[in-house]
Design a protein around this motif. Sequence first.
Motif, PDB file in Angstrom:
ATOM      1  N   TYR A  11       1.000  -1.096   0.094  1.00  0.00           N
ATOM      2  CA  TYR A  11      -0.040  -0.146   0.028  1.00  0.00           C
ATOM      3  C   TYR A  11       0.871   1.198   0.020  1.00  0.00           C
ATOM      4  O   TYR A  11       2.064   1.179   0.385  1.00  0.00           O
ATOM      5  CB  TYR A  11      -0.976   0.100   1.035  1.00  0.00           C
ATOM      6  CG  TYR A  11      -0.369  -0.202   2.556  1.00  0.00           C
ATOM      7  CD1 TYR A  11      -0.124  -1.479   3.099  1.00  0.00           C
ATOM      8  CD2 TYR A  11      -0.125   1.016   3.370  1.00  0.00           C
ATOM      9  CE1 TYR A  11       0.361  -1.750   4.274  1.00  0.00           C
ATOM     10  CE2 TYR A  11       0.310   1.045   4.677  1.00  0.00           C
ATOM     11  CZ  TYR A  11       0.641  -0.369   5.051  1.00  0.00           C
ATOM     12  OH  TYR A  11       1.108  -0.592   6.192  1.00  0.00           O
ATOM     13  N   GLY A  12       0.271   2.398  -0.524  1.00  0.00           N
ATOM     14  CA  GLY A  12       1.361   3.712  -0.390  1.00  0.00           C
ATOM     15  C   GLY A  12       2.144   3.978   0.765  1.00  0.00           C
ATOM     16  O   GLY A  12       3.078   4.162   0.466  1.00  0.00           O
ATOM     17  N   TYR A  13       1.777   4.010   1.751  1.00  0.00           N
ATOM     18  CA  TYR A  13       2.566   4.260   2.926  1.00  0.00           C
ATOM     19  C   TYR A  13       3.774   3.185   3.051  1.00  0.00           C
ATOM     20  O   TYR A  13       4.729   3.790   3.530  1.00  0.00           O
ATOM     21  CB  TYR A  13       1.451   4.569   4.222  1.00  0.00           C
ATOM     22  CG  TYR A  13       2.205   5.106   5.397  1.00  0.00           C
ATOM     23  CD1 TYR A  13       2.864   6.274   5.403  1.00  0.00           C
ATOM     24  CD2 TYR A  13       2.396   4.303   6.640  1.00  0.00           C
ATOM     25  CE1 TYR A  13       3.595   6.700   6.354  1.00  0.00           C
ATOM     26  CE2 TYR A  13       2.968   5.055   7.690  1.00  0.00           C
ATOM     27  CZ  TYR A  13       3.796   6.274   7.408  1.00  0.00           C
ATOM     28  OH  TYR A  13       4.438   6.548   8.637  1.00  0.00           O
ATOM     29  N   LYS A  16       7.541   4.142   3.297  1.00  0.00           N
ATOM     30  CA  LYS A  16       8.658   3.968   4.035  1.00  0.00           C
ATOM     31  C   LYS A  16       9.748   3.033   3.610  1.00  0.00           C
ATOM     32  O   LYS A  16      10.784   3.392   3.943  1.00  0.00           O
ATOM     33  CB  LYS A  16       7.957   3.017   5.260  1.00  0.00           C
ATOM     34  CG  LYS A  16       6.952   4.346   6.067  1.00  0.00           C
ATOM     35  CD  LYS A  16       6.649   3.366   7.369  1.00  0.00           C
ATOM     36  CE  LYS A  16       5.851   2.415   7.364  1.00  0.00           C
ATOM     37  NZ  LYS A  16       5.160   1.553   8.789  1.00  0.00           N
ATOM     38  N   GLN A  19       4.959  12.190  -0.182  1.00  0.00           N
ATOM     39  CA  GLN A  19       3.625  11.861  -0.302  1.00  0.00           C
ATOM     40  C   GLN A  19       2.837  12.468  -1.469  1.00  0.00           C
ATOM     41  O   GLN A  19       2.078  11.872  -2.303  1.00  0.00           O
ATOM     42  CB  GLN A  19       2.890  11.502   0.836  1.00  0.00           C
ATOM     43  CG  GLN A  19       2.460  12.452   2.032  1.00  0.00           C
ATOM     44  CD  GLN A  19       3.554  12.806   2.793  1.00  0.00           C
ATOM     45  OE1 GLN A  19       4.772  13.199   2.513  1.00  0.00           O
ATOM     46  NE2 GLN A  19       3.072  13.273   3.977  1.00  0.00           N
ATOM     47  N   GLU A  74      -8.135   6.626   0.062  1.00  0.00           N
ATOM     48  CA  GLU A  74      -6.766   6.544   0.240  1.00  0.00           C
ATOM     49  C   GLU A  74      -5.810   7.281   1.223  1.00  0.00           C
ATOM     50  O   GLU A  74      -5.184   7.065   1.908  1.00  0.00           O
ATOM     51  CB  GLU A  74      -6.182   6.416  -1.180  1.00  0.00           C
ATOM     52  CG  GLU A  74      -4.726   5.821  -1.118  1.00  0.00           C
ATOM     53  CD  GLU A  74      -3.882   5.581  -2.659  1.00  0.00           C
ATOM     54  OE1 GLU A  74      -4.457   6.504  -3.574  1.00  0.00           O
ATOM     55  OE2 GLU A  74      -3.312   4.749  -2.732  1.00  0.00           O
ATOM     56  N   THR A 108      -4.117   6.356   4.473  1.00  0.00           N
ATOM     57  CA  THR A 108      -2.525   6.808   4.707  1.00  0.00           C
ATOM     58  C   THR A 108      -2.260   7.746   6.040  1.00  0.00           C
ATOM     59  O   THR A 108      -1.284   7.419   6.790  1.00  0.00           O
ATOM     60  CB  THR A 108      -2.163   7.843   3.331  1.00  0.00           C
ATOM     61  OG1 THR A 108      -2.294   6.831   2.364  1.00  0.00           O
ATOM     62  CG2 THR A 108      -0.573   7.970   3.487  1.00  0.00           C
ATOM     63  N   ASP A 132      -2.649   5.857   9.001  1.00  0.00           N
ATOM     64  CA  ASP A 132      -1.409   4.780   9.102  1.00  0.00           C
ATOM     65  C   ASP A 132      -0.317   5.792   9.577  1.00  0.00           C
ATOM     66  O   ASP A 132       0.372   5.342  10.538  1.00  0.00           O
ATOM     67  CB  ASP A 132      -0.988   4.411   7.819  1.00  0.00           C
ATOM     68  CG  ASP A 132      -1.550   3.117   7.475  1.00  0.00           C
ATOM     69  OD1 ASP A 132      -1.979   2.438   8.330  1.00  0.00           O
ATOM     70  OD2 ASP A 132      -1.766   2.760   6.271  1.00  0.00           O
ATOM     71  N   TYR A 161       1.650  17.295   6.222  1.00  0.00           N
ATOM     72  CA  TYR A 161       1.114  16.836   5.120  1.00  0.00           C
ATOM     73  C   TYR A 161       0.710  18.044   4.181  1.00  0.00           C
ATOM     74  O   TYR A 161       0.840  17.895   2.967  1.00  0.00           O
ATOM     75  CB  TYR A 161      -0.046  16.051   5.465  1.00  0.00           C
ATOM     76  CG  TYR A 161      -0.516  14.996   4.466  1.00  0.00           C
ATOM     77  CD1 TYR A 161       0.212  13.588   4.657  1.00  0.00           C
ATOM     78  CD2 TYR A 161      -1.119  15.140   3.067  1.00  0.00           C
ATOM     79  CE1 TYR A 161      -0.101  12.597   3.833  1.00  0.00           C
ATOM     80  CE2 TYR A 161      -1.023  14.331   2.238  1.00  0.00           C
ATOM     81  CZ  TYR A 161      -0.476  12.972   2.472  1.00  0.00           C
ATOM     82  OH  TYR A 161      -0.581  11.943   1.410  1.00  0.00           O
TER      83      TYR A 161
END
Lengths: 109, 340
Positions: A32-34, A38, A49, B27, B31, B34, B59
């Motif tokens: 997944y993106g995160y 990392k 990001q 999404e 994110t 997370d 962000y």
Amino acid sequence: MANTESLENVVLELRRGVIVLAALSQLGTEQYGYSLLKQLADLGLDVDQGTLYPLLRRLEAQGLLESVWKLEEARPRRYYVISAEGKKLLPKLKKEWAGIVSLMGRMLA
Amino acid sequence: MKLIDRYVTEVGRHLPLIKGRKDIENELRSTLEDMLEDRAQKAGRASDEAMEIELLKEYGAPQKVAETYNPNPYLIGPRVFPFFVFILKIVFGAVTLGLTIATAIQIMSQSPMSTMELFSMIGKSILNIISACIAAFGNIALVFALIERFAPAADFKMDDKKEWDPASLLKEPEPEDVKIWEPILAIVFTFIAISILNFNRHLIGIYYLDGSEWKVVPLLSEAFFRWLPLMNIGWIAEILLNGMLLRTGRWQVSTRLFSVGIKIFQIAIIALLLSGPSILAITSESLMAGGIADADSAKTLSTLALQGIRIVLGLAIFGTVVDIIKSLYKLVTQRSSGNM
């Protein structure tokens, strides 16, 4: 001050050029993106990001990636993986990259 | 998580109109959650509002985040920009030339005039040229912005990646090929005609200097503007046709038939204009009232204008019929050569 800014801009441009190859190379397995963000950071490539997520969507729209939503730890996550099209392209990109490295190596020696 | 939800909603509000906006929001939320969890683990405590604020600050502003998802951040992108400049040059040149000639004719017809009047007329003419160029710029920018949005890159390439062959300079152009600037120019001028006749009809007239004041005698009568809705339909059809030509880059059977249909429609409109009362608002009375001409000259001028406009409309019908015949001939030859 101006020099530092110029250096930062050039470095940013150089890095931006390799993100596609970096992302494709790391998406042989679903991420997944995160987690990809990392992983790239752990390998030494810090990607913003705001750059990575739109890029992943663009690569998917170009057919180089596939994505699927999965529910994990009560949290939906969008997993990306390299597509068949992307797998065909990756070796060519790697070859191109090797050529650039070799060329620049000779040039800067 | 309240702040994250609000932040995601705010980003969603600023996202461009692209497919999968809800997906992007989901999404982004996932994110951020997370990232927050990561931070909480590193800090060895549960996440709180201060941690959320810090994360969202890093962000970035919602507008900026949303903007990164914009696949086409240009009003007029590099794909069409060279043509935008090309058309601007043509239109600016035509507008400047046209208005300069009009001013020169007015100066000659109004002489003798004082130096003050002459400078005033030239000054006004320059202002007119500037305002006409600004209006033209707006119209052209609007047309190109629409092309940028609605002509997909795949269908509307500027041939910049095609290998150029110098031998092509010697080759005769294919009859079905459309030169890219022709439909663009047609769209721009049609837009200008629509905007002047619908929203700035007061500009169409004969200008003259009465003392130090500019006056205008309207050129077109209500008999002309009565048919404006029909003309607008014809012009919109023209814009659609030229838009299709831009996309395909070639004359096809469908576009040729569409073009013939528009021309027949135009003939019908011209016939309506010709059969009704005069479309010119110029009468001997209006010319005399404006002090443009004396009684005899006014009568002669208005009669000439009346007959002249009928001849012009008749010629327009003739020209359009010739165009239709040419289009039909090309259609037949195109079909017989199997080039659909």
